[in-house]
Scaffold this motif. Structure first.
Motif, PDB file in Angstrom:
ATOM      1  N   TRP A  73       1.142  -0.971   0.107  1.00  0.00           N
ATOM      2  CA  TRP A  73       0.058   0.042  -0.010  1.00  0.00           C
ATOM      3  C   TRP A  73       0.853   0.886   0.125  1.00  0.00           C
ATOM      4  O   TRP A  73       2.351   1.402   0.584  1.00  0.00           O
ATOM      5  CB  TRP A  73      -0.894   0.375   1.324  1.00  0.00           C
ATOM      6  N   ILE A  74       0.000   2.579   0.022  1.00  0.00           N
ATOM      7  CA  ILE A  74       0.462   3.854  -0.678  1.00  0.00           C
ATOM      8  C   ILE A  74       0.842   4.280   0.941  1.00  0.00           C
ATOM      9  O   ILE A  74      -0.269   4.604   1.687  1.00  0.00           O
ATOM     10  CB  ILE A  74       0.187   4.412  -1.450  1.00  0.00           C
ATOM     11  N   LEU A  85       0.192  10.674  -0.804  1.00  0.00           N
ATOM     12  CA  LEU A  85      -0.310  11.260  -1.265  1.00  0.00           C
ATOM     13  C   LEU A  85      -1.104  13.048  -1.007  1.00  0.00           C
ATOM     14  O   LEU A  85      -1.410  13.209   0.489  1.00  0.00           O
ATOM     15  CB  LEU A  85      -1.857  10.470  -0.314  1.00  0.00           C
ATOM     16  N   LEU A 116      -2.228   6.770  -9.481  1.00  0.00           N
ATOM     17  CA  LEU A 116      -2.178   7.632  -8.445  1.00  0.00           C
ATOM     18  C   LEU A 116      -1.252   8.871  -9.178  1.00  0.00           C
ATOM     19  O   LEU A 116      -0.814   9.230 -10.423  1.00  0.00           O
ATOM     20  CB  LEU A 116      -0.276   7.033  -8.053  1.00  0.00           C
ATOM     21  N   TYR A 138       6.719   9.607  -2.605  1.00  0.00           N
ATOM     22  CA  TYR A 138       5.615   8.097  -2.521  1.00  0.00           C
ATOM     23  C   TYR A 138       6.446   6.830  -1.209  1.00  0.00           C
ATOM     24  O   TYR A 138       7.952   6.959  -2.243  1.00  0.00           O
ATOM     25  CB  TYR A 138       4.726   7.489  -3.127  1.00  0.00           C
ATOM     26  N   THR A 139       5.873   6.794  -0.349  1.00  0.00           N
ATOM     27  CA  THR A 139       6.415   5.433   0.873  1.00  0.00           C
ATOM     28  C   THR A 139       5.847   4.960   0.266  1.00  0.00           C
ATOM     29  O   THR A 139       4.369   4.792   0.566  1.00  0.00           O
ATOM     30  CB  THR A 139       6.964   6.062   1.901  1.00  0.00           C
ATOM     31  N   ILE A 140       5.852   3.359  -0.530  1.00  0.00           N
ATOM     32  CA  ILE A 140       4.960   2.811  -0.355  1.00  0.00           C
ATOM     33  C   ILE A 140       5.801   1.218   0.132  1.00  0.00           C
ATOM     34  O   ILE A 140       6.725   0.915   0.529  1.00  0.00           O
ATOM     35  CB  ILE A 140       5.415   2.163  -2.601  1.00  0.00           C
TER      36      ILE A 140
END
Length: 262
Positions: free
Chosen positions: A106-107, A111, A225, A230-232
């Motif tokens: 997940w992200i 966001l 997206l 982002y941090t995934i």
């Protein structure tokens, strides 16, 4: 004279109303993740045509562990459901291509601060063969979870969240489905059955739609997206979490793999 004073009072009241007199409007409250935006505005949806796509796989580094047989002898119905092959634990499932099944990707951050539209379709969590199927699911906050009992025996579903409301309900055979939701983001929520102690599953609750669960090929895809950094994160029941940073632009297609060491 009395009529004059009444008319004067009425004029004052009307004047105050026209000038914004009376109580001030309420301050807008921040909506719960997954809830409809205040004022009836439209919630955001992933733009799959113009947004970015991230694909990848979650690999297993090490000697493939052997699954453990589950002893269901305490319940003849459960034993009968696995007459041809014994039920096996699902905490670590390594696919034939060396990837991990049931990893939740997940992200985690990056966001825009906005509300995302909650899907109207429910995600199914079935109790079948005295096992939760699937072992891991993902939903948005506020999205319906359709809990089924496909077995001819009584079950109990007991999620154990830390920030959401806990619930614990029995589900007899042949009973109606139970529809449940979680109001807030929480990754992950363990689920157990108080009747059959070997039954275990996990629910990932996210405030946006950018998540996936790996299957029989260990891959995942996240679409739509917005451009950004982002941090995934990949989560696994036994091996914990792994975070990566990724930057995407409009219509980008990027690959981001994860590896867990056994």
């Amino acid at each position: 004279m009395k009529k004059i004073w009444i008319g004067f009072g009425l004029a004052c009241v009307l004047s105050l109303a026209g000038c914004g007199g009376g109580n001030p409007p309420e301050t807008a409250k921040k909506a719960e993740p997954g809830a409809a935006p205040a004022g009836g505005g439209a919630a955001a949806m992933p733009d799959e045509a113009n947004g970015a796509t991230i694909t990848g796989k979650v690999t297993f580094d090490g000697t493939k562990p052997k699954g453990k047989t589950i002893d269901m002898s305490a319940n003849p119905v459960c034993t009968k459901a696995h007459a041809t092959a014994p039920a096996m634990t699902e905490d670590v499932v390594v696919n034939d291509n060396g990837t991990l099944k049931y990893a939740f990707v997940w992200i985690k951050s990056g966001l825009p601060d906005q509300t995302w539209q909650v899907p109207t379709t429910a995600v199914t969590l079935d109790q079948n063969g005295c096992m939760y199927k699937p072992h891991v699911i993902g939903v948005m906050a506020g999205q319906q979870i359709d809990v089924k009992n496909s077995d001819p025996t009584n079950h109990n579903i007991h999620p154990q969240p830390q920030t959401n409301q806990e619930w614990n309900e029995s589900q007899p055979p042949g009973s109606a489905d139970k529809m449940q939701t979680f109001a807030r983001q929480e990754v992950m929520i363990p689920v157990k059955c108080n009747i059959h102690p070997w039954m275990r599953s996990y629910i990932g609750v996210v405030s946006h739609p950018f998540f996936a669960v790996t299957g029989d090929d260990g891959t995942f895809t996240i679409k739509g997206l917005p451009p950004g950094t982002y941090t995934i994160e990949a989560w696994h029941e036994k091996y914990g979490t792994s975070d990566q940073t990724i930057t995407v632009g409009a219509k980008d297609s990027k690959t981001q793999d994860f590896s867990f060491k056994g």
